[in-house]
Enzyme design. Structure first.
Site, PDB file in Angstrom:
ATOM      1  N   GLN A   1       0.842  -1.196   0.000  1.00 44.30           N
ATOM      2  CA  GLN A   1       0.000   0.000   0.000  1.00 44.30           C
ATOM      3  C   GLN A   1       0.881   1.252   0.000  1.00 44.30           C
ATOM      4  O   GLN A   1       1.696   1.440   0.901  1.00 44.30           O
ATOM      5  CB  GLN A   1      -0.896  -0.021   1.235  1.00 44.30           C
ATOM      6  CG  GLN A   1      -2.000   1.005   1.205  1.00 44.30           C
ATOM      7  CD  GLN A   1      -2.904   0.858   2.405  1.00 44.30           C
ATOM      8  OE1 GLN A   1      -2.514   1.191   3.513  1.00 44.30           O
ATOM      9  NE2 GLN A   1      -4.113   0.378   2.192  1.00 44.30           N
TER      10      GLN A   1
ATOM     11  N   TYR B   1      -6.356  10.574   4.913  1.00 42.78           N
ATOM     12  CA  TYR B   1      -4.952  10.830   4.590  1.00 42.78           C
ATOM     13  C   TYR B   1      -4.876  11.659   3.304  1.00 42.78           C
ATOM     14  O   TYR B   1      -5.888  12.041   2.737  1.00 42.78           O
ATOM     15  CB  TYR B   1      -4.186   9.514   4.500  1.00 42.78           C
ATOM     16  CG  TYR B   1      -4.118   8.796   5.822  1.00 42.78           C
ATOM     17  CD1 TYR B   1      -3.469   9.367   6.923  1.00 42.78           C
ATOM     18  CD2 TYR B   1      -4.710   7.554   5.999  1.00 42.78           C
ATOM     19  CE1 TYR B   1      -3.414   8.710   8.151  1.00 42.78           C
ATOM     20  CE2 TYR B   1      -4.657   6.893   7.219  1.00 42.78           C
ATOM     21  CZ  TYR B   1      -4.006   7.474   8.284  1.00 42.78           C
ATOM     22  OH  TYR B   1      -3.957   6.829   9.495  1.00 42.78           O
TER      23      TYR B   1
END
Length: 192
Positions: A84, A155
């Site tokens: 990721q 985020y």
């Protein structure tokens, strides 16, 4: 077979490197039958993009050897491995970013962390695209079967997508198409 989604373990070193404990953790999951394991967040832009002291990093070639050991351990059990790609954006603190001010699409503090971020310039945004692309290249060289782009949970990329956190008036803000632009340019760059 199942997919094991990304879950933060905090098992990387403070320098962002893979540890034996991390390899053991993921190898155990592969042995248990997961068909695809998505390795936890790997920061594309340390230190400002880190969320914690023990995030993996993937911004430089020096991380490839350790990441390759991790991939090989997962592949031993015929599981596939993705990683990721991540940037914390405003959801971090100067304590974690070695004194650097957190960055965001707009200078709106996170309600939880409360650090005041600074707005990214268009030039810095172009640099971030290159960092995501370079991270994907490092992942490929390390042997990963694919990457997942973290664009959720408040985020950085999710901050660009939300009109709450993105108040920009340039090509990266305003309309939905503009708010999607950074993510789509990262995807296009990685595919290229």
């Amino acid at each position: 077979r199942i997919v094991m989604p990304s879950m933060y373990t905090g098992l990387a070193t403070v320098n962002g490197e893979v540890t034996t404990q991390m390899i053991d953790y993921y190898e155990t999951r592969a042995r248990g039958g997961a068909g695809l394991i998505i390795v936890e967040v790997a920061c594309v832009d340390p230190p400002v993009g880190r969320q914690g002291f023990n995030d993996l990093c993937i911004d430089q070639p020096k991380y490839i050897a350790g990441l390759n050991e991790l991939v090989e351990a997962i592949h031993t059990y015929q599981a596939r491995a993705f990683i990721q790609l991540f940037h914390s954006g405003r959801q971090t603190s100067p304590v974690i970013t070695q004194g650097e001010t957190p960055v965001a699409p707009s200078p709106i503090p996170c309600r939880i962390i409360k650090s005041q971020p600074r707005e990214l310039s268009e030039e810095e945004i172009k640099g971030l695209i290159r960092k995501y692309v370079n991270a994907a290249i490092h992942a490929r060289v390390a042997g990963f079967d694919g990457v997942e782009i973290h664009a959720a949970h408040g985020y950085l990329l999710s901050e660009f997508l939300s009109p709450y956190t993105n108040r920009r008036t340039d090509a990266y803000g305003g309309s939905l198409d503009n708010r999607l632009r950074l993510l789509l340019e990262i995807i296009d760059g990685i595919r290229d």
